[in-house]
Design a protein around this motif. Structure first.
Motif, mmCIF file in Angstrom:
data_model
loop_
_atom_site.group_PDB
_atom_site.id
_atom_site.type_symbol
_atom_site.label_atom_id
_atom_site.label_comp_id
_atom_site.label_asym_id
_atom_site.label_seq_id
_atom_site.Cartn_x
_atom_site.Cartn_y
_atom_site.Cartn_z
ATOM 1 N N ALA A 241 0.821 -1.216 0.000
ATOM 2 C CA ALA A 241 0.000 0.000 0.000
ATOM 3 C C ALA A 241 0.851 1.261 0.000
ATOM 4 N N GLY A 242 2.181 1.103 0.040
ATOM 5 C CA GLY A 242 3.046 2.262 0.039
ATOM 6 C C GLY A 242 2.860 3.161 1.249
ATOM 7 N N GLY A 243 2.479 2.559 2.367
ATOM 8 C CA GLY A 243 2.300 3.328 3.592
ATOM 9 C C GLY A 243 0.966 4.043 3.689
ATOM 10 N N GLN A 244 0.067 3.808 2.727
ATOM 11 C CA GLN A 244 -1.192 4.551 2.703
ATOM 12 C C GLN A 244 -2.347 3.829 3.401
ATOM 13 N N ALA A 245 -2.192 2.548 3.720
ATOM 14 C CA ALA A 245 -3.296 1.792 4.317
ATOM 15 C C ALA A 245 -3.575 2.257 5.738
ATOM 16 N N GLU A 246 -4.836 2.122 6.162
ATOM 17 C CA GLU A 246 -5.200 2.440 7.540
ATOM 18 C C GLU A 246 -4.549 1.443 8.491
ATOM 19 N N PRO A 247 -4.052 1.885 9.644
ATOM 20 C CA PRO A 247 -3.424 0.957 10.600
ATOM 21 C C PRO A 247 -4.402 -0.132 11.040
ATOM 22 N N SER A 248 -3.889 -1.330 11.191
ATOM 23 C CA SER A 248 -4.713 -2.467 11.591
ATOM 24 C C SER A 248 -4.138 -3.092 12.861
ATOM 25 N N GLU A 249 -5.004 -3.392 13.816
ATOM 26 C CA GLU A 249 -4.596 -4.036 15.063
ATOM 27 C C GLU A 249 -5.223 -5.420 15.134
#
Length: 348
Positions: free
Chosen positions: A308-316
């Motif tokens: 995602a090139g750093g664009q994805a929403e953080p996932s826990e």
């Protein structure tokens, strides 16, 4: 022979051949098999340095661990390496010894060598360099750790719930004087497991005496030393919950040295479920946090972040803890029973 030659011989595009070489999952099995067959017949060896220059990737991940002598970490590393290899990635392992300066030196070296992403199994709550990496959107994942208030991908067990299950099990055995050996206060796991211990005691209406809570450093040596202190108290605790199996095994050693029987004189419970916990001479009741699976999921999150090139929403990802019941808690004959639903993990 070049990648273009392989593309010409197979009839597929250079991009498709590249995806096969990089272990990309979204390739039709028949296509993958045909391309790999041509590669094998022609003895093609991809030039990793050239590929890195062309794609700005090296297919290398960095894994930072706190203490390689702790049996938890080799199991985590195995899950990481197996999952990474399945996607065409290699892994560089770095042992930080819990030292921030050493960790930062490793990170600097890894980034100069251009790793595609980092998995932190050593993150501390006071790590400002980690915050810097997140702000600059460098691909990274926390494994077996959380960093409160920081938007970053992470995978960990529900430490509060796991600790509550362990302590509640001891309470159900009739124990009221339950001591606790914590980990360092700058580690999220230690903070959460201490919270779970306190909540279980409070919900049962049991008082927690100040001298019953002592701090170790997740090593067997510290578990031994802290248990010697606890077992010298009067009145003596009848049970000890240690925040990892390493310290729990140290506590077992202290009990034996003092001539105490486990579990008749003192029950002992750990957290992790390392291989040693199930040894016949140990038979440690513990909380399994599914270490291998944690490593696999950390890689999955990191590859998603890289793509995602750093664009994805953080996932826990939160793994459900499992209480594995053995003899050290007083459950005679329960050599490897399970007292909790084994959950595969949930994302939120």
């Amino acid at each position: 022979m070049t990648i273009r030659d392989i593309a010409r011989l197979t009839g597929y595009s250079v991009a498709t051949v590249s995806r096969v070489l990089n272990g990309h999952p979204h390739v039709h099995p028949q296509t993958r098999e045909k391309i790999l067959s041509v590669i094998e017949r022609n003895g093609f060896q991809p030039h990793h340095a050239a590929r890195a220059l062309a794609t700005s990737r090296t297919s290398i991940l960095g894994l930072l661990m706190s203490d390689i002598t702790n049996p938890f970490y080799p199991e985590l590393a195995r899950g990481v390496e197996d999952a990474a290899a399945a996607h065409g990635y290699r892994v560089i392992l770095c042992n930080t010894d819990g030292d921030l300066q050493k960790e930062h030196a490793y990170i600097t070296s890894l980034m100069r060598g251009h790793v595609d992403g980092l998995i932190f199994a050593s993150a501390r709550l006071d790590d400002s360099f980690l915050q810097h990496l997140v702000r600059h959107r460098f691909p990274l994942v926390l494994a077996n750790r959380r960093f409160y208030g920081l938007e970053v991908d992470s995978v960990a067990v529900d430490n509060v719930l796991g600790a509550k299950r362990a302590v509640s099990h001891l309470i159900n055995h009739g124990h009221k004087r339950i001591a606790h050996i914590t980990g360092p206060s700058y580690v999220s796991n230690a903070v959460e497991r201490l919270r779970g211990y306190r909540e279980a005691m409070e919900e049962a209406g049991l008082r927690v005496r100040r001298e019953w809570v002592v701090m170790g450093d997740f090593t067997r040596r510290s578990g031994y030393a802290r248990a010697m202190e606890l077992l010298s108290l009067k009145p003596r605790p009848t049970a000890i919950f240690a925040e990892n199996d390493n310290m729990a095994v140290g506590a077992l050693g202290a009990a034996f040295e003092l001539g105490l029987r486990v579990p008749e004189d003192v029950a002992i419970v750990g957290f992790d479920d390392i291989d040693l916990a199930g040894a016949e001479a140990i038979q440690l009741t513990t909380v399994s946090q599914h270490i291998y699976e944690m490593g696999e999921k950390a890689v999955s999150l990191l590859l998603r972040r890289i793509e995602a090139g750093g664009q994805a929403e953080p996932s826990e990802v939160i793994l459900d803890p499992t209480l594995v019941i053995r003899r050290s808690c007083g459950c005679r004959g329960a050599s490897a029973g399970i007292d909790a639903k084994h959950g595969k993990g949930r994302a939120r």
